[in-house]
Design a protein around this motif. Structure first.
Motif, PDB file in Angstrom:
ATOM      1  N   ILE A  45      77.826  58.633  26.499  1.00 45.09           N
ATOM      2  CA  ILE A  45      77.152  59.694  25.730  1.00 45.09           C
ATOM      3  C   ILE A  45      75.799  59.165  25.258  1.00 45.09           C
ATOM      4  N   LYS A  46      74.789  60.023  25.400  1.00 47.16           N
ATOM      5  CA  LYS A  46      73.423  59.693  24.967  1.00 47.16           C
ATOM      6  C   LYS A  46      72.930  60.822  24.074  1.00 47.16           C
ATOM      7  N   MET A  47      72.570  60.489  22.822  1.00 47.12           N
ATOM      8  CA  MET A  47      72.074  61.504  21.883  1.00 47.12           C
ATOM      9  C   MET A  47      71.053  60.880  20.940  1.00 47.12           C
ATOM     10  N   TYR A  48      70.260  61.756  20.347  1.00 50.55           N
ATOM     11  CA  TYR A  48      69.431  61.341  19.226  1.00 50.55           C
ATOM     12  C   TYR A  48      69.451  62.462  18.199  1.00 50.55           C
ATOM     13  N   SER A  49      69.139  62.097  16.973  1.00 51.28           N
ATOM     14  CA  SER A  49      69.115  63.068  15.884  1.00 51.28           C
ATOM     15  C   SER A  49      67.717  63.123  15.288  1.00 51.28           C
ATOM     16  N   GLY A  50      67.121  64.288  15.344  1.00 54.46           N
ATOM     17  CA  GLY A  50      65.824  64.468  14.711  1.00 54.46           C
ATOM     18  C   GLY A  50      65.923  64.427  13.190  1.00 54.46           C
ATOM     19  N   ARG A  51      67.104  64.689  12.663  1.00 54.62           N
ATOM     20  CA  ARG A  51      67.323  64.694  11.198  1.00 54.62           C
ATOM     21  C   ARG A  51      67.366  63.291  10.623  1.00 54.62           C
ATOM     22  N   THR A  52      68.049  62.369  11.325  1.00 51.14           N
ATOM     23  CA  THR A  52      68.216  61.014  10.797  1.00 51.14           C
ATOM     24  C   THR A  52      67.347  59.990  11.516  1.00 51.14           C
ATOM     25  N   GLY A  53      66.811  60.363  12.683  1.00 51.20           N
ATOM     26  CA  GLY A  53      66.029  59.416  13.477  1.00 51.20           C
ATOM     27  C   GLY A  53      66.892  58.443  14.276  1.00 51.20           C
ATOM     28  N   GLU A  54      68.202  58.606  14.217  1.00 48.69           N
ATOM     29  CA  GLU A  54      69.108  57.695  14.909  1.00 48.69           C
ATOM     30  C   GLU A  54      69.252  58.074  16.377  1.00 48.69           C
ATOM     31  N   ARG A  55      69.595  57.075  17.179  1.00 50.10           N
ATOM     32  CA  ARG A  55      69.856  57.257  18.608  1.00 50.10           C
ATOM     33  C   ARG A  55      71.161  56.559  18.949  1.00 50.10           C
ATOM     34  N   ILE A  56      71.829  57.103  19.955  1.00 44.69           N
ATOM     35  CA  ILE A  56      73.057  56.482  20.440  1.00 44.69           C
ATOM     36  C   ILE A  56      73.076  56.626  21.956  1.00 44.69           C
ATOM     37  N   ASP A  57      73.441  55.558  22.627  1.00 40.24           N
ATOM     38  CA  ASP A  57      73.553  55.542  24.080  1.00 40.24           C
ATOM     39  C   ASP A  57      74.664  54.553  24.379  1.00 40.24           C
ATOM     40  N   MET A  58      75.869  55.070  24.609  1.00 41.45           N
ATOM     41  CA  MET A  58      76.960  54.130  24.782  1.00 41.45           C
ATOM     42  C   MET A  58      78.063  54.647  25.680  1.00 41.45           C
ATOM     43  N   ILE A  59      78.711  53.697  26.294  1.00 39.99           N
ATOM     44  CA  ILE A  59      79.928  53.962  27.042  1.00 39.99           C
ATOM     45  C   ILE A  59      81.058  53.960  26.029  1.00 39.99           C
ATOM     46  N   TYR A  60      81.868  55.022  26.051  1.00 44.78           N
ATOM     47  CA  TYR A  60      82.941  55.134  25.060  1.00 44.78           C
ATOM     48  C   TYR A  60      84.326  55.206  25.695  1.00 44.78           C
ATOM     49  N   TRP A  61      84.385  55.205  27.017  1.00 42.70           N
ATOM     50  CA  TRP A  61      85.653  55.325  27.743  1.00 42.70           C
ATOM     51  C   TRP A  61      85.541  54.574  29.043  1.00 42.70           C
ATOM     52  N   ILE A  62      86.514  53.703  29.314  1.00 49.35           N
ATOM     53  CA  ILE A  62      86.531  52.954  30.572  1.00 49.35           C
ATOM     54  C   ILE A  62      87.953  52.965  31.110  1.00 49.35           C
ATOM     55  N   GLU A  63      88.086  53.333  32.375  1.00 50.52           N
ATOM     56  CA  GLU A  63      89.349  53.278  33.099  1.00 50.52           C
ATOM     57  C   GLU A  63      90.524  53.843  32.307  1.00 50.52           C
ATOM     58  N   GLY A  64      90.338  55.020  31.762  1.00 50.24           N
ATOM     59  CA  GLY A  64      91.435  55.707  31.088  1.00 50.24           C
ATOM     60  C   GLY A  64      91.639  55.357  29.636  1.00 50.24           C
ATOM     61  N   GLU A  65      90.776  54.537  29.058  1.00 51.57           N
ATOM     62  CA  GLU A  65      90.940  54.139  27.666  1.00 51.57           C
ATOM     63  C   GLU A  65      89.649  54.355  26.877  1.00 51.57           C
ATOM     64  N   TYR A  66      89.818  54.969  25.700  1.00 45.09           N
ATOM     65  CA  TYR A  66      88.683  55.104  24.792  1.00 45.09           C
ATOM     66  C   TYR A  66      88.439  53.760  24.113  1.00 45.09           C
ATOM     67  N   ILE A  67      87.177  53.438  23.897  1.00 47.83           N
ATOM     68  CA  ILE A  67      86.798  52.198  23.232  1.00 47.83           C
ATOM     69  C   ILE A  67      86.675  52.505  21.742  1.00 47.83           C
ATOM     70  N   ARG A  68      87.586  51.972  20.957  1.00 48.17           N
ATOM     71  CA  ARG A  68      87.712  52.311  19.538  1.00 48.17           C
ATOM     72  C   ARG A  68      86.396  52.147  18.758  1.00 48.17           C
ATOM     73  N   ASP A  69      85.714  51.034  18.935  1.00 45.51           N
ATOM     74  CA  ASP A  69      84.469  50.802  18.195  1.00 45.51           C
ATOM     75  C   ASP A  69      83.373  51.786  18.611  1.00 45.51           C
TER      76      ASP A  69
END
Length: 189
Positions: A45-69
């Motif tokens: 998932i890749k997103m940014y927020s114009g409200r907070t100025g934050e950005r996120i670009d990360m893999i959150y799921w690999i081979e059938g498992e969500y990555i908790r962190d």
């Protein structure tokens, strides 16, 4: 690395290391329904927020498992920026967002307009607009309002609807698409 060291590394540790280095390996899927059924090895998932100025670009799921962190970071990113309230976002919504982004073959991140909304924020927005639902799925962490500057509202909505994972609303006048993991339905112009 010795054989003892390699055998002592857990599968989760290896996957975690892979997640940290494999961002460029995220595939593009031609079939969103297959993607949502687990047809892909990686979800990003890749997103940014114009409200907070934050950005996120990360893999959150690999081979059938969500990555908790990674999921924890996504929950914080999608918080109600007005109250700083955080909830556990429904991962089905994140999966729909990710699949739609892949279908669009977009490189730019989504602009997140609204993820989780506290009941107070929802009530305030509802008092200002007839378009805000009293029992909005945003309050359950099951919806997101998103924009891509390189794609039209109609293009983003078509990609999200192709996932057949929930509701898709087109808000062309406000230039955003609503995606949720509720009942499969579409609305808007």
């Amino acid at each position: 690395m010795t054989t003892d060291t390699a055998s002592s590394m857990s599968r989760r540790a290896i996957l975690g290391a892979f997640a940290a280095t494999a961002i460029t390996a995220a595939p593009t899927f031609a079939n969103a329904a297959g993607f949502l059924r687990g047809g892909g090895d990686i979800r990003r998932i890749k997103m940014y927020s114009g409200r907070t100025g934050e950005r996120i670009d990360m893999i959150y799921w690999i081979e059938g498992e969500y990555i908790r962190d990674a999921v924890k970071e996504i929950n914080h990113f999608m918080r109600d920026w007005r109250t700083d309230g955080v909830t556990s976002m429904d991962l089905r919504t994140i999966d729909i967002m990710s699949a739609a982004h892949n279908l669009l073959d977009a490189t730019e991140p989504y602009m997140l307009l609204s993820g989780y909304r506290s009941p107070q924020t929802n009530a305030m927005l509802r008092s200002r607009s007839r378009g805000v639902a009293k029992n909005s799925l945003h309050m359950k962490g099951q919806a997101a309002d998103l924009r891509l500057s390189s794609r039209t509202v109609a293009q983003v909505a078509r990609a999200a609807a192709a996932c057949r994972g929930g509701g898709v609303g087109k808000y062309s006048r406000s230039n955003f698409v609503h995606m949720d993991c509720g009942v499969v339905r579409t609305w808007g112009r």
